[in-house]
Scaffold this motif. Structure first.
Motif, PDB file in Angstrom:
ATOM      1  N   ARG A 119       0.829  -1.194   0.000  1.00 39.58           N
ATOM      2  CA  ARG A 119       0.000   0.000   0.000  1.00 39.58           C
ATOM      3  C   ARG A 119       0.871   1.255   0.000  1.00 39.58           C
ATOM      4  N   THR A 120       0.316   2.349  -0.470  1.00 39.06           N
ATOM      5  CA  THR A 120       1.041   3.617  -0.561  1.00 39.06           C
ATOM      6  C   THR A 120       0.700   4.487   0.640  1.00 39.06           C
ATOM      7  N   ARG A 121       1.725   5.004   1.298  1.00 41.43           N
ATOM      8  CA  ARG A 121       1.500   5.880   2.441  1.00 41.43           C
ATOM      9  C   ARG A 121       1.278   7.316   1.973  1.00 41.43           C
ATOM     10  N   PHE A 122       0.370   8.003   2.620  1.00 40.75           N
ATOM     11  CA  PHE A 122       0.232   9.424   2.377  1.00 40.75           C
ATOM     12  C   PHE A 122       1.469  10.146   2.913  1.00 40.75           C
ATOM     13  N   GLY A 123       1.850  11.229   2.238  1.00 39.96           N
ATOM     14  CA  GLY A 123       3.013  12.001   2.661  1.00 39.96           C
ATOM     15  C   GLY A 123       2.749  12.793   3.925  1.00 39.96           C
ATOM     16  N   LYS A 124       3.799  13.384   4.486  1.00 43.60           N
ATOM     17  CA  LYS A 124       3.701  14.086   5.771  1.00 43.60           C
ATOM     18  C   LYS A 124       2.733  15.255   5.711  1.00 43.60           C
ATOM     19  N   GLU A 125       2.774  16.023   4.620  1.00 43.07           N
ATOM     20  CA  GLU A 125       1.888  17.186   4.518  1.00 43.07           C
ATOM     21  C   GLU A 125       0.422  16.757   4.539  1.00 43.07           C
ATOM     22  N   THR A 126       0.120  15.713   3.800  1.00 43.66           N
ATOM     23  CA  THR A 126      -1.266  15.238   3.767  1.00 43.66           C
ATOM     24  C   THR A 126      -1.659  14.645   5.111  1.00 43.66           C
ATOM     25  N   ARG A 127      -0.742  13.922   5.751  1.00 45.10           N
ATOM     26  CA  ARG A 127      -1.061  13.353   7.067  1.00 45.10           C
ATOM     27  C   ARG A 127      -1.391  14.451   8.073  1.00 45.10           C
ATOM     28  N   ARG A 128      -0.680  15.575   7.986  1.00 42.25           N
ATOM     29  CA  ARG A 128      -1.006  16.697   8.870  1.00 42.25           C
ATOM     30  C   ARG A 128      -2.417  17.213   8.598  1.00 42.25           C
ATOM     31  N   ALA A 129      -2.803  17.215   7.321  1.00 40.33           N
ATOM     32  CA  ALA A 129      -4.139  17.693   6.961  1.00 40.33           C
ATOM     33  C   ALA A 129      -5.237  16.790   7.510  1.00 40.33           C
ATOM     34  N   PHE A 130      -4.911  15.538   7.846  1.00 38.25           N
ATOM     35  CA  PHE A 130      -5.910  14.638   8.432  1.00 38.25           C
ATOM     36  C   PHE A 130      -6.264  15.042   9.869  1.00 38.25           C
ATOM     37  N   GLU A 131      -5.395  15.821  10.511  1.00 39.72           N
ATOM     38  CA  GLU A 131      -5.678  16.375  11.842  1.00 39.72           C
ATOM     39  C   GLU A 131      -6.113  15.290  12.833  1.00 39.72           C
ATOM     40  N   CYS A 132      -5.415  14.176  12.809  1.00 38.98           N
ATOM     41  CA  CYS A 132      -5.781  13.053  13.681  1.00 38.98           C
ATOM     42  C   CYS A 132      -5.441  13.371  15.134  1.00 38.98           C
ATOM     43  N   THR A 133      -6.426  13.243  16.018  1.00 38.15           N
ATOM     44  CA  THR A 133      -6.220  13.425  17.448  1.00 38.15           C
ATOM     45  C   THR A 133      -6.942  12.324  18.204  1.00 38.15           C
ATOM     46  N   ALA A 134      -6.397  11.986  19.358  1.00 35.17           N
ATOM     47  CA  ALA A 134      -7.035  11.013  20.246  1.00 35.17           C
ATOM     48  C   ALA A 134      -7.251  11.666  21.598  1.00 35.17           C
ATOM     49  N   LEU A 135      -8.296  11.232  22.282  1.00 35.30           N
ATOM     50  CA  LEU A 135      -8.625  11.798  23.586  1.00 35.30           C
ATOM     51  C   LEU A 135      -8.990  10.676  24.549  1.00 35.30           C
ATOM     52  N   MET A 136      -8.300  10.642  25.684  1.00 34.47           N
ATOM     53  CA  MET A 136      -8.644   9.717  26.759  1.00 34.47           C
ATOM     54  C   MET A 136      -9.535  10.445  27.764  1.00 34.47           C
ATOM     55  N   GLU A 137     -10.684   9.834  28.065  1.00 38.32           N
ATOM     56  CA  GLU A 137     -11.579  10.357  29.092  1.00 38.32           C
ATOM     57  C   GLU A 137     -11.916   9.224  30.051  1.00 38.32           C
ATOM     58  N   GLU A 138     -12.608   9.552  31.128  1.00 31.76           N
ATOM     59  CA  GLU A 138     -12.938   8.519  32.099  1.00 31.76           C
ATOM     60  C   GLU A 138     -13.836   7.461  31.460  1.00 31.76           C
ATOM     61  N   GLY A 139     -13.325   6.253  31.379  1.00 31.94           N
ATOM     62  CA  GLY A 139     -14.114   5.135  30.881  1.00 31.94           C
ATOM     63  C   GLY A 139     -14.212   5.012  29.383  1.00 31.94           C
ATOM     64  N   LYS A 140     -13.541   5.888  28.632  1.00 30.68           N
ATOM     65  CA  LYS A 140     -13.634   5.798  27.178  1.00 30.68           C
ATOM     66  C   LYS A 140     -12.490   6.550  26.509  1.00 30.68           C
ATOM     67  N   TRP A 141     -12.335   6.297  25.217  1.00 36.99           N
ATOM     68  CA  TRP A 141     -11.376   7.044  24.409  1.00 36.99           C
ATOM     69  C   TRP A 141     -11.963   7.270  23.025  1.00 36.99           C
ATOM     70  N   SER A 142     -11.419   8.263  22.337  1.00 40.03           N
ATOM     71  CA  SER A 142     -11.951   8.595  21.020  1.00 40.03           C
ATOM     72  C   SER A 142     -10.826   9.006  20.077  1.00 40.03           C
ATOM     73  N   VAL A 143     -11.135   8.908  18.798  1.00 41.41           N
ATOM     74  CA  VAL A 143     -10.235   9.363  17.736  1.00 41.41           C
ATOM     75  C   VAL A 143     -11.033  10.268  16.808  1.00 41.41           C
ATOM     76  N   SER A 144     -10.469  11.422  16.461  1.00 41.13           N
ATOM     77  CA  SER A 144     -11.089  12.348  15.519  1.00 41.13           C
ATOM     78  C   SER A 144     -10.186  12.524  14.308  1.00 41.13           C
ATOM     79  N   LEU A 145     -10.810  12.650  13.135  1.00 39.50           N
ATOM     80  CA  LEU A 145     -10.058  12.672  11.879  1.00 39.50           C
ATOM     81  C   LEU A 145     -10.786  13.532  10.857  1.00 39.50           C
ATOM     82  N   ARG A 146     -10.015  14.273  10.090  1.00 38.40           N
ATOM     83  CA  ARG A 146     -10.551  15.012   8.943  1.00 38.40           C
ATOM     84  C   ARG A 146     -10.001  14.354   7.687  1.00 38.40           C
TER      85      ARG A 146
END
Length: 206
Positions: A113-140
């Motif tokens: 498979r082909t990996r997206f480049g660094k600039e595009t990966r930044r544009a995905f704005e991937c973040t994860a959040l740990m909270e009490e009893g759960k976790w989430s991932v957000s992506l554009r």
């Protein structure tokens, strides 16, 4: 699946959630996993996936690390290409753990498979959040990134594509697999675009 239009990421959790509840390949139980997918016209798709898992396995910290060995949530997408048709369709995979480490690739097969480049990966704005009893991932997923793969796309109300969403870990001690759309195979693999769910962009609620 109906993917509602939204005006901004702040409206994402106002859309109807989807459930990742098809247990696969011997899995008996997973923590409750669900998500929201919305489309901002002329911008792209916004995704948030949530797992009610208090202490997820999260070893890996860098993009393109094998996060599927941790507790991971994944989103796969397939769009119609404006380029010359290939014998097999090109689809995208996004895989993340609770540290926000992201695998972002595209191709026609599970391997090579082909990996997206660094600039595009930044544009995905991937973040994860740990909270009490759960976790989430957000992506554009911006339209510009999709057009790197597919050529020009005219995405809007009425446009269709296919997708699937997953919860998994390949580590033996906590091994489990689940999907939004059922994969009726005996051998574990999420790289099965023929079983992706059909999705349509629809007008959001006013």
């Amino acid at each position: 699946m109906k993917v509602e239009t939204i005006r901004s990421r702040e409206e994402l959790e106002e859309v109807t959630p989807f459930q990742v509840d098809n247990l696969l390949w011997g899995t008996k139980k997973i923590p409750k996993t669900y998500g929201y997918l919305g489309f901002v016209p002329n911008d792209g798709f916004y995704l948030k996936m949530i797992c009610e898992e208090a202490d997820p396995l999260r070893t890996y910290t860098k993009d393109q690390d094998p996060v599927y060995q941790d507790s991971a949530m994944e989103a796969f997408f397939l769009f119609e290409s404006g380029k010359e048709r290939l014998p097999k369709p090109t689809y995208l995979n996004f895989e993340a753990n609770a540290n926000g480490a992201l695998i972002a690739e595209y191709g026609t097969e599970r391997t090579y498979r082909t990996r997206f480049g660094k600039e595009t990966r930044r544009a995905f704005e991937c973040t994860a959040l740990m909270e009490e009893g759960k976790w989430s991932v957000s992506l554009r997923v911006p339209i510009t990134a999709l057009e790197e793969v597919y050529g020009s796309l005219s995405l809007g109300v009425g446009s269709t594509f296919s997708c699937n969403f997953y919860k998994l870990s390949e580590t033996a001690a906590v091994e489990h697999y689940a999907a939004y759309a059922l994969i009726p195979t005996k051998i574990p693999s999420f790289h099965m675009p023929e079983y992706f769910a059909e999705a349509e962009i629809v007008e959001g609620r006013k």
